[in-house]
Design an enzyme around this catalytic site. Structure first.
Site, PDB file in Angstrom:
ATOM      1  N   HIS A 123       0.848  -1.200   0.000  1.00  0.00           N
ATOM      2  CA  HIS A 123       0.000   0.000   0.000  1.00  0.00           C
ATOM      3  C   HIS A 123       0.884   1.251   0.000  1.00  0.00           C
ATOM      4  O   HIS A 123       0.662   2.187  -0.777  1.00  0.00           O
ATOM      5  CB  HIS A 123      -0.928   0.002   1.219  1.00  0.00           C
ATOM      6  CG  HIS A 123      -1.656   1.302   1.395  1.00  0.00           C
ATOM      7  ND1 HIS A 123      -2.890   1.546   0.833  1.00  0.00           N
ATOM      8  CD2 HIS A 123      -1.309   2.434   2.041  1.00  0.00           C
ATOM      9  CE1 HIS A 123      -3.271   2.783   1.129  1.00  0.00           C
ATOM     10  NE2 HIS A 123      -2.334   3.345   1.870  1.00  0.00           N
ATOM     11  N   HIS A 128       1.507   4.785  -2.794  1.00  0.00           N
ATOM     12  CA  HIS A 128       1.760   6.208  -2.536  1.00  0.00           C
ATOM     13  C   HIS A 128       3.000   6.783  -3.218  1.00  0.00           C
ATOM     14  O   HIS A 128       2.977   7.900  -3.714  1.00  0.00           O
ATOM     15  CB  HIS A 128       1.972   6.437  -1.021  1.00  0.00           C
ATOM     16  CG  HIS A 128       0.712   6.443  -0.216  1.00  0.00           C
ATOM     17  ND1 HIS A 128      -0.198   7.471  -0.264  1.00  0.00           N
ATOM     18  CD2 HIS A 128       0.216   5.556   0.690  1.00  0.00           C
ATOM     19  CE1 HIS A 128      -1.202   7.228   0.572  1.00  0.00           C
ATOM     20  NE2 HIS A 128      -0.981   6.065   1.160  1.00  0.00           N
ATOM     21  N   GLU A 169      -5.318   9.529  -0.534  1.00  0.00           N
ATOM     22  CA  GLU A 169      -5.780   8.139  -0.467  1.00  0.00           C
ATOM     23  C   GLU A 169      -6.722   7.758  -1.613  1.00  0.00           C
ATOM     24  O   GLU A 169      -6.645   6.653  -2.142  1.00  0.00           O
ATOM     25  CB  GLU A 169      -6.481   7.871   0.870  1.00  0.00           C
ATOM     26  CG  GLU A 169      -5.565   7.908   2.084  1.00  0.00           C
ATOM     27  CD  GLU A 169      -4.538   6.781   2.117  1.00  0.00           C
ATOM     28  OE1 GLU A 169      -4.667   5.812   1.350  1.00  0.00           O
ATOM     29  OE2 GLU A 169      -3.580   6.894   2.905  1.00  0.00           O
ATOM     30  N   SER A 188      -3.968   0.846  -5.258  1.00  0.00           N
ATOM     31  CA  SER A 188      -3.516  -0.452  -4.738  1.00  0.00           C
ATOM     32  C   SER A 188      -4.641  -1.456  -4.535  1.00  0.00           C
ATOM     33  O   SER A 188      -4.381  -2.608  -4.215  1.00  0.00           O
ATOM     34  CB  SER A 188      -2.732  -0.256  -3.426  1.00  0.00           C
ATOM     35  OG  SER A 188      -3.569   0.275  -2.421  1.00  0.00           O
TER      36      SER A 188
HETATM   37 FE   LIG Z   1      -2.371   5.321   2.565  1.00  0.00          FE
END
Ligand SMILES: [Fe+2]
Length: 248
Positions: A123, A128, A169, A188
């Site tokens: 993740h 990111h 996010e 993700s």
């Molecule tokens: Fe995150």
């Protein structure tokens, strides 16, 4: 630029022991990437895809956080900094303000490929870190951390948390006449990404007021997300949020 030593985040800093990852773990990483590749190639925004190349991710090997940091630092000043797990807000914001992205080193196991309750290295890095190679996004994220680090009021922090949620996010962007994704939760996750592509969720034009007024739901598929036109828009939004919620 010299940086202040971390205070709140100091107890959470660890080393990534890269040589300790097993062939099975590298195999899980490879499978995770392989599962996400078709959607990511088709629907990730171009800045994400460029960042993926810049930071030197390999599809079949877990990432070495120090190698990534060496590639990012000269470009945007960011580092992928290994931490022991979930950080309290104060420590998290302190690190973002210092352009250090708190990055977990553990990897989910093969029996929980799609969902894990807490972020893991997949993740954090696959989701990111490619965006941290983009200058405007990188500056936005640093500024976000610096603002939040100054806020003590829980209600204001919750509203600022919504800005993080609907950008970092779950952010979407209009590109090439399509909706593309840049938020880690959509990059993700197959389910969240499919939910966006198949219009399972409402897609609104990014509007700071509406974002700040939209509560976050962490335990279900997203019902409403926001699409920006370009990354300058969220950089301006974080400055506007500062004037509106923090400075006054
Ligand atoms: Fe995150």
């Amino acid at each position: 630029m010299p940086t202040e030593p971390l205070v709140a985040a100091a107890p959470y800093l660890i080393e990534q022991k890269y040589q300790d990852y097993t062939p099975e773990q590298h195999g899980v990483w490879a499978e995770l990437v392989c599962r996400r590749r078709p959607q990511v190639d088709a629907y990730a925004c171009r800045e994400y895809l460029e960042g993926y190349e810049i930071i030197g991710l390999q599809d079949d090997r877990l990432p070495n956080l120090y190698s990534i940091a060496d590639r990012l630092r000269p470009r945007t000043g960011w580092a992928t900094t290994p931490v022991s797990g979930f950080l309290p807000g104060e420590a998290f914001f302190e690190m973002l303000a210092a352009r250090m992205f708190p990055t977990t080193t553990w990897l989910r196991s093969r029996d929980s490929l799609e969902y894990i309750p807490e972020p893991d290295i997949f993740h954090d890095v696959f989701g990111h870190v490619p965006m941290h190679a983009h200058r405007v996004f990188a500056d936005f994220l640093q500024h976000y951390g610096a603002i939040c680090a100054r806020v003590k009021d829980a209600d204001i922090l919750e509203r600022l948390g919504r800005l993080f949620w609907y950008t970092v996010e779950f952010g979407l962007i209009r590109q090439d006449g399509m909706i593309k994704v840049y938020g880690s939760g959509v990059i993700s996750s197959h389910k969240e990404c499919t939910n966006v592509i198949e219009k399972g969720c409402q897609i609104r034009d990014f509007d700071l007021e509406e974002v700040l007024a939209t509560p976050v739901k962490v335990d279900e598929l997203q019902k409403k997300l926001f699409a920006i036109e370009n990354f300058e828009q969220i950089y301006e939004a974080v400055q506007q949020a500062e004037r509106q919620l923090v400075a006054g």
